[in-house]
Scaffold this active site. Structure first.
Site, PDB file in Angstrom:
ATOM      1  N   ASP A   1      -0.627  -4.635  -2.710  1.00  0.00           N
ATOM      2  CA  ASP A   1       0.469  -4.324  -3.629  1.00  0.00           C
ATOM      3  C   ASP A   1       1.823  -4.283  -2.923  1.00  0.00           C
ATOM      4  OD1 ASP A   1       1.972  -1.283  -3.559  1.00  0.00           O
ATOM      5  OD2 ASP A   1      -0.102  -1.582  -2.421  1.00  0.00           O
TER       6      ASP A   1
ATOM      7  N   ASP B   1      -1.252   5.208  -7.138  1.00  0.00           N
ATOM      8  CA  ASP B   1      -1.130   5.724  -5.883  1.00  0.00           C
ATOM      9  C   ASP B   1      -1.052   7.195  -5.973  1.00  0.00           C
ATOM     10  OD1 ASP B   1       1.591   6.636  -6.454  1.00  0.00           O
ATOM     11  OD2 ASP B   1       2.205   4.839  -5.258  1.00  0.00           O
TER      12      ASP B   1
ATOM     13  N   GLY C   1       1.746  10.977  -2.788  1.00  0.00           N
ATOM     14  CA  GLY C   1       2.266  11.547  -1.427  1.00  0.00           C
ATOM     15  C   GLY C   1       3.141  10.905  -0.244  1.00  0.00           C
TER      16      GLY C   1
END
EC number: 2.4.2.29
Length: 361
Positions: free
Chosen positions: A266, A92, A95
């Site tokens: 996920d 990822d 953020g």
């Protein structure tokens, strides 16, 4: 080295079964990615995770940039070698963790400045830096830097967030180093507003990412609203590219999302629940801490082939978890990851057969 591609082999209504081909191997879809936040699936060996049937796992840019650092991992041969995982890895952008874990973070046009939750050191994460970190890690699938819209958000707040995410996506795309078999996914935002989801999708499709993710869900809006957003958002995306729903992992949510056109998932649910003594089974969840299992000589599931079910009773698992033995966390996690991979396999089988699967749990 194989080119990055997505081939849909079978569809049933909106549900798709296919294969994503990458530099690190194939991913059967719909796919569930175990979460290896810090470069490890907690309480599991990488090879044990592979034995559960997982084709891909997720790593976290925020945590790995802080410890041990992306530069160190690169010097040591990349994340695949570092953690002994030879299949695809998706990372990822970092953020979401910056905005949720750092008590003092400041969002500007440039990026996000924040203090480490570990030692208070100051950092700046920008679309360019996030993309560079993921390159250094050797991520098979890199995520564009985005702002995860908080929930609830007004239309104007969500609109401002979408516009920033679009500008950051453009910068992420320009910073991405294209290599055969590797990919970068853009992240669609827009909260629960159809107009904004459509605009976000249109803006990101112009950037021609290899795949697309739907972000900003499973953040408190509830299943009904989430499914409403999923009823229309995948329709705005190219049908020949993978669609990834971020952070969603409850079995009922997965089933509902697959039926709406989602290919990848996920979530920390199987690993976190396992460490806390909760097992997923076809017959419902089992809280192994419950005293009724202290004398239960049966396995969690008779037809499950994981080591916990093949070799140990619920009574033994109850005992291990009650005394805080590490083996208890390992066996419960192993079972849950196996359950989730079996769930995805069953869904793929039903799609290939052209049958509904909304009754599967």
């Amino acid at each position: 080295m194989s080119k990055f591609s997505f081939n849909i082999h079978q569809m049933h209504k909106k549900a798709r079964s296919g294969v994503i081909t990458t530099a690190h191997g194939e991913i059967r879809t719909p796919a569930f990615m175990p979460v290896g936040t810090r470069g490890t699936i907690k309480a599991m060996l990488s090879e044990s995770v592979a034995e559960t049937g997982a084709d891909i796992l997720l790593g976290n840019t925020y945590h790995l940039m802080l410890q041990p650092s992306s530069e160190r991992i690169a010097r040591l041969g990349g994340l695949h070698k570092f953690m002994n995982w030879h299949k695809p890895i998706l990372t990822d952008s970092g953020g979401f963790q910056v905005m949720s874990l750092s008590k003092l973070c400041k969002i500007t046009e440039e990026g996000v400045s924040f203090s480490s939750h570990i030692n208070g050191d100051k950092y700046m994460l920008t679309p360019e830096r996030s993309t560079e970190i993921q390159y250094l890690l050797g991520s098979t699938i890199t995520m564009a830097f985005d702002e995860c819209t908080a929930y609830p958000a007004t239309f104007e707040e969500a609109k401002t967030s979408v516009q920033l995410t679009t500008r950051w996506a453009d910068r992420s795309r320009k910073a991405f180093v294209k290599r055969e078999g590797y990919a970068q996914f853009g992240i669609i935002q827009g909260s629960v507003y159809q107009e904004l989801r459509e605009q976000s999708a249109k803006d990101l499709v112009k950037l021609d990412f290899e795949g697309y993710a739907i972000g900003g869900l499973a953040v408190g809006e509830g299943q009904e609203l989430m499914f409403k957003v999923l009823d229309y958002t995948p329709n705005f995306l190219p049908q020949n590219k993978p669609c990834y729903l971020m952070g969603v992992g409850k079995p009922a949510d997965i089933i509902g999302a697959v039926s709406r056109g989602i290919d990848m998932f996920d979530c920390v649910i199987p690993t976190r629940s396992g460490r806390n003594g909760q097992a997923f089974t076809k017959y419902g969840t089992v809280n192994i801490r419950n005293s009724k299992y202290a004398d239960d000589d049966e396995p969690l599931e008779y037809d499950c082939l994981c080591p916990a079910c093949k070799n140990y009773s619920k009574a033994y698992l109850h005992y291990l978890v009650k005394i805080g033995e590490i083996l208890g966390s390992m066996l419960m996690t192993w079972h849950n990851l196996t359950y989730f991979q079996n769930l995805m396999s069953r869904i793929r089988t039903y799609i290939k057969a052209g049958q509904d699967f909304d009754f599967i749990t």
